[in-house]
Design an enzyme around this catalytic site. Structure first.
Site, short mmCIF file in Angstrom:
data_model
loop_
_atom_site.label_atom_id
_atom_site.label_comp_id
_atom_site.label_asym_id
_atom_site.label_seq_id
_atom_site.Cartn_x
_atom_site.Cartn_y
_atom_site.Cartn_z
N CYS A 187 6.16 2.09 -9.08
CA CYS A 187 5.15 3.03 -8.63
C CYS A 187 3.88 2.90 -9.46
CB CYS A 187 5.69 4.46 -8.70
SG CYS A 187 4.47 5.73 -8.30
N ASP A 194 10.75 0.77 -7.41
CA ASP A 194 10.83 0.80 -5.94
C ASP A 194 11.62 -0.42 -5.50
OD1 ASP A 194 9.16 3.10 -5.73
OD2 ASP A 194 7.38 1.84 -5.92
N ARG A 255 13.27 7.79 -1.56
CA ARG A 255 13.11 8.63 -2.73
C ARG A 255 12.57 9.97 -2.26
NH1 ARG A 255 9.11 6.35 -6.74
NH2 ARG A 255 10.76 4.85 -7.16
#
Length: 279
Positions: A187, A194, A255
């Site tokens: 991120c 990620d 997420r």
């Protein structure tokens, strides 16, 4: 990758926040697409003609007029030509603001989602809200193509380096689809990992699979949003491999009840939203 822009300083991402108890569209926060596209030289003209940021929202709930909680799953597609992408934590906080608010129908909720997301993105957004009974019959699929992950190679460099793709093609002309489950980036704001599966479909000179895999793995410590990574991959492949046709599609793990699946192509339309094993 670091960007300097006022819009990033204002993001709730990485900050402690309170959850709203009532519907609030102002919780959505945009990130201008030009932040990444300026560095790639594609702000005004993109090398892809089809594309969307495909989201799946698994945690949507509101109250009906009797106060009974309702739940749903949403498919969201944000057009690649929109001015902004939508920051994921703000999207989560926005969806949570529905939790204690009353709406008469599924359609009313869907209309709010479509209008609010379109306003934030400043572009075309489609939203399909589904009852859970619909998703019970949704299969887990594989992205079509040959997986390139099982190569007997040694990796000792995990810094992003597009130059890995230098001289990455062979003379043979091919039409093929390649898949890797080893895409991992971080991120832009929080550095959280990620995890994604990447599909590359192309026509042109055959791309060297070892170099392609090394390039994909070089994202492992790279900091950018999902959408930005996919556009960077597309541009790097166009620069170094120069295919006649190209599609880059990544499906990331979820997420906060959201998964993001950017799709960019210069020859084929945006696919249906179908989840993979890790989603």
């Amino acid at each position: 990758m670091q960007y300097q822009h006022d819009s990033l300083d204002k993001l709730k991402l990485g900050q402690q926040t309170q959850y709203a108890s009532n519907y609030d569209h102002t919780l959505l926060q945009p990130v201008p697409r030009h932040l990444n596209r300026d560095t790639l030289g594609i702000t005004h003209t993109q090398p892809f003609h089809f594309g969307a940021d495909i989201w799946t929202a698994y945690e949507i709930s509101w109250l009906n007029l009797n106060g009974l909680p309702q739940v749903a799953i949403a498919d969201v597609a944000i057009d690649f030509q929109s001015e902004n992408l939508i920051e994921s934590k703000s999207f989560k906080l926005y969806l949570n603001s529905f939790n204690q608010s009353k709406f008469a129908t599924f359609e009313e909720v869907q209309q709010h989602l479509t209008q609010d997301l379109s306003n934030c993105a400043k572009g075309k957004v489609s939203v399909k809200l589904h009852p859970l009974s619909k998703y019970c019959h949704e299969p887990i699929v594989e992205l079509a193509g040959e997986c390139i992950d099982q190569q007997d190679i040694e990796i000792n460099d995990y810094q992003f380096n597009p130059e890995i793709l230098t001289n990455c093609t062979h003379d043979q002309m091919v039409k093929e689809s390649l898949v890797s489950h080893l895409l991992k980036s971080n991120c832009l704001i929080t550095n959280q990992p990620d995890w994604g599966t990447l599909q590359i479909r192309y026509e042109g000179k055959q791309i060297d699979r070892e170099k392609l895999l090394r390039y994909i793995i070089s994202f492992r410590q790279h900091n950018e949003f999902h959408e930005q990574c996919v556009e960077r991959i597309f541009c790097d492949l166009m620069q170094f491999a120069k295919p006649d046709k190209l599609t880059v599609y990544a499906r990331y793990t979820r997420r906060g009840g959201l998964d993001i699946n950017p799709f960019r192509s210069n020859f084929e339309a945006v696919p249906d939203n179908q989840r993979l094993a890790r989603q």
